[in-house]
Design an enzyme around this catalytic site. Sequence first.
Site, short mmCIF file in Angstrom:
data_model
loop_
_atom_site.label_atom_id
_atom_site.label_comp_id
_atom_site.label_asym_id
_atom_site.label_seq_id
_atom_site.Cartn_x
_atom_site.Cartn_y
_atom_site.Cartn_z
N ASP A 70 0.83 -1.20 0.00
CA ASP A 70 0.00 0.00 0.00
C ASP A 70 0.87 1.26 0.00
O ASP A 70 1.97 1.26 0.53
CB ASP A 70 -0.91 -0.03 1.24
CG ASP A 70 -2.05 0.97 1.12
OD1 ASP A 70 -2.41 1.35 -0.02
OD2 ASP A 70 -2.59 1.38 2.17
N GLY A 71 0.33 2.32 -0.61
CA GLY A 71 1.00 3.62 -0.52
C GLY A 71 1.50 4.18 -1.85
O GLY A 71 2.14 5.23 -1.87
N ASN A 72 1.21 3.52 -2.95
CA ASN A 72 1.67 4.01 -4.26
C ASN A 72 1.12 5.40 -4.57
O ASN A 72 1.83 6.26 -5.08
CB ASN A 72 1.20 3.08 -5.39
CG ASN A 72 1.86 1.72 -5.33
OD1 ASN A 72 2.83 1.53 -4.60
ND2 ASN A 72 1.34 0.76 -6.09
N GLY A 73 -0.17 5.60 -4.29
CA GLY A 73 -0.82 6.86 -4.60
C GLY A 73 -0.19 8.01 -3.82
O GLY A 73 0.13 9.07 -4.38
N ARG A 74 0.01 7.79 -2.52
CA ARG A 74 0.60 8.84 -1.68
C ARG A 74 2.04 9.12 -2.08
O ARG A 74 2.50 10.25 -2.05
CB ARG A 74 0.51 8.44 -0.20
CG ARG A 74 -0.87 8.71 0.41
CD ARG A 74 -1.07 7.97 1.68
NE ARG A 74 -1.33 6.55 1.43
CZ ARG A 74 -1.26 5.61 2.36
NH1 ARG A 74 -0.90 5.93 3.60
NH2 ARG A 74 -1.54 4.35 2.06
N ASN A 80 -10.97 -2.51 -4.76
CA ASN A 80 -10.25 -1.55 -5.60
C ASN A 80 -10.93 -1.37 -6.96
O ASN A 80 -10.68 -0.38 -7.65
CB ASN A 80 -8.79 -2.00 -5.83
CG ASN A 80 -7.92 -1.89 -4.60
OD1 ASN A 80 -6.95 -2.64 -4.43
ND2 ASN A 80 -8.21 -0.94 -3.72
N ARG A 91 2.38 -4.97 6.05
CA ARG A 91 1.62 -3.94 5.35
C ARG A 91 2.43 -2.65 5.32
O ARG A 91 2.83 -2.14 6.37
CB ARG A 91 0.26 -3.67 5.99
CG ARG A 91 -0.50 -2.57 5.21
CD ARG A 91 -1.91 -2.32 5.68
NE ARG A 91 -2.56 -1.36 4.78
CZ ARG A 91 -3.82 -1.43 4.38
NH1 ARG A 91 -4.58 -2.42 4.80
NH2 ARG A 91 -4.32 -0.53 3.56
#
Length: 229
Positions: A15-19, A63, A176
């Site tokens: 998780d965290g690609n967008g940020r 998603n 995570r």
Amino acid sequence: MQQRMLPKHIAIIMDGNGRWAKKRLQPRSFGHKKGVKNIFTICKYAFNLGIEAVTLYALSCENFSRPKEELDGLFDLFRQYFGKDKDKFLEMQVKIQFLGERDILPEDIRKCLTELEHLTAAYTCGILSICINYGAKQELIRAVNIAVERRERQTLQSFHNLLYTKNLPELDFVIRTGGDMRLSNFLLYQLAYAELYFTKKLWPDFSPKELDKALEDFIKRERRFGKTE
Ligand code: IPE
Ligand code: IPE
Ligand code: MG
């Protein structure tokens, strides 16, 4: 790190690609691209350490409610890395399998997934499972429905065989990235006795050094499985 103490099966909620992209004033797709590249770095490193199975959460059922533009970008990445540039996966010499309900995917992508599974079926350096349109609740309902259709009473062993993960060693460790402390519908049954690890590092920044840190943490833990020592 001693190999015998390492987890056999790790799973990662990437998780965290967008940020990661937002921090750089870039579109989310930029983060997803960087995220895919990191899959190769981390998987190569993990399999070289001697970890037998790596299971990655790439796209959840939920998603699929994201904007079409983001999903189209992700599908293009699937086309590239599971199709045209699949050599990067083949190089690892690990068996690749896709877990989840793939009917929802465009047909050309479904073909790429099946082909990659066939091409790597005999590889023995490890098993890489990539979860796409995966949801743990959905997986459990699917298993129950198969059992009902077969009119079979279930045991722990027979139910295990109805799950997508039936050929994998017991799940030892879930990581995570991205800072959130939740499981987001990932492997809810399989993680009954898995150790959990949450890091604030965003997935594109999760380096082999960060994996080492996580594994060192895992090694220190006392796993009792309900017993006293
Ligand atoms: C995880 O990164 C990858 C996918 C779910 C496809 P996100 O896209 O959720 O990135 P954040 O959480 O918004 O930063
Ligand atoms: C979990 O991340 C799914 C994947 C990494 C594939 P999400 O970004 O979808 O999770 P939530 O929405 O923060 O729970
Ligand atoms: Mg996210």
